[in-house]
Enzyme design. Structure first.
Site, PDB file in Angstrom:
ATOM      1  N   TYR A  21       0.806  -1.230   0.000  1.00 24.68           N
ATOM      2  CA  TYR A  21       0.000   0.000   0.000  1.00 24.68           C
ATOM      3  C   TYR A  21       0.841   1.282   0.000  1.00 24.68           C
ATOM      4  O   TYR A  21       0.285   2.373  -0.080  1.00 24.68           O
ATOM      5  CB  TYR A  21      -0.957   0.000   1.211  1.00 24.68           C
ATOM      6  N   HIS A  24      -8.980   2.269  -5.815  1.00 27.17           N
ATOM      7  CA  HIS A  24      -8.189   1.326  -5.017  1.00 27.17           C
ATOM      8  C   HIS A  24      -6.725   1.694  -5.215  1.00 27.17           C
ATOM      9  O   HIS A  24      -6.294   1.963  -6.351  1.00 27.17           O
ATOM     10  CB  HIS A  24      -8.410  -0.121  -5.464  1.00 27.17           C
ATOM     11  N   ASP A  33     -25.901  -0.570  -2.410  1.00 28.95           N
ATOM     12  CA  ASP A  33     -27.284  -0.081  -2.417  1.00 28.95           C
ATOM     13  C   ASP A  33     -27.365   1.385  -1.990  1.00 28.95           C
ATOM     14  O   ASP A  33     -28.161   2.153  -2.539  1.00 28.95           O
ATOM     15  CB  ASP A  33     -28.153  -0.935  -1.479  1.00 28.95           C
TER      16      ASP A  33
HETATM   17  C1  DHK Z   1      -7.716  -1.579   0.057  1.00 31.90           C
HETATM   18  C2  DHK Z   1      -8.011  -2.607   0.885  1.00 31.90           C
HETATM   19  O1  DHK Z   1      -8.014  -2.449   2.197  1.00 31.90           O
HETATM   20  C3  DHK Z   1      -8.281  -3.960   0.361  1.00 31.90           C
HETATM   21  O2  DHK Z   1      -9.191  -4.668   1.166  1.00 31.90           O
HETATM   22  C4  DHK Z   1      -8.739  -3.940  -1.065  1.00 31.90           C
HETATM   23  C5  DHK Z   1      -7.824  -1.687  -1.402  1.00 31.90           C
HETATM   24  C6  DHK Z   1      -7.820  -3.090  -1.924  1.00 31.90           C
HETATM   25  C7  DHK Z   1      -6.845  -0.761  -2.108  1.00 31.90           C
HETATM   26  O3  DHK Z   1      -6.074  -1.206  -2.944  1.00 31.90           O
HETATM   27  O4  DHK Z   1      -6.881   0.452  -1.819  1.00 31.90           O
HETATM   28  O5  DHK Z   1      -8.791  -5.243  -1.568  1.00 31.90           O
END
Ligand code: DHK
Length: 180
Positions: free
Chosen positions: A53, A131, A118
């Site tokens: 991330y 994402h 929804d």
């Molecule tokens: C962030 C998350 O926490 C994951 O559960 C997703 C997403 C992907 C991201 O890539 O920002 O699968």
């Protein structure tokens, strides 16, 4: 000699008029707001699996969103929650406050939450899903997103720059141009 009429103020104070004007002003200023919603575990950005991330924190994401929105004369109202119901409440609030758009990273709830899907369908606010990672290059269970079905666009794999791109795309969609 003609009789003098009693002096009367030209403008009378009528609280209802002022409430009406304030209502219009508030509605207009809030129409320029976009909601940026981040779901579970995104409060841990920066320390959570940085190899996946990245190192940016949620505060960096929110600053990026505020700065990008400002370039379009928009305001970014950034919220994060680890609770599905609270994210739904934010979506309802965006509707009640006449938000111009939503950028949402529902994180893990993207792949599980029909209720979030929804809520987005119910409010019909132009929405972009973001994402940070390329969910299609990861585990199978991340390949499907319920919230994506309620968004007009999805961005994934651009890291936190996806939020900047999402706001620019949203601005274009709602007809807002970058300020000179
Ligand atoms: C962030 C998350 O926490 C994951 O559960 C997703 C997403 C992907 C991201 O890539 O920002 O699968």
């Amino acid at each position: 000699m003609a009789k003098r009429l009693p002096l009367r103020p030209v403008v009378t104070y009528n609280p209802a008029i002022y409430r009406h004007i304030a209502g219009i002003w508030m509605a207009n200023s809030l129409a320029e707001t976009i909601y940026v919603l981040n779901g579970p575990n995104l409060n841990l950005l920066g320390t959570r699996e940085p190899e996946t991330y990245g190192h940016a924190k949620l505060a960096d994401v929110e600053k990026l969103c505020a700065d990008t929105a400002a370039q379009f004369g928009l305001k970014a109202d950034c919220r994060q929650s680890n609770r599905e119901g609270e994210l739904i409440d934010f979506i309802h609030e965006a509707h009640a406050k006449k938000a111009a758009g939503i950028v949402i990273n529902a994180a893990g709830y993207s792949h599980t939450s029909i209720a979030l899907h929804d809520a987005l369908m119910a409010v019909k606010i132009p929405t972009v899903e973001v994402h940070i990672t390329n969910i299609h290059a990861r585990e199978n269970f991340r390949h499907h997103s319920f919230t994506a079905r309620a968004a007009f666009a999805t961005l994934c794999g651009f890291g936190i720059d996806g939020y900047r791109l999402a706001i620019a795309g949203l601005a274009a969609r709602i007809g807002v141009k970058a300020k000179a």
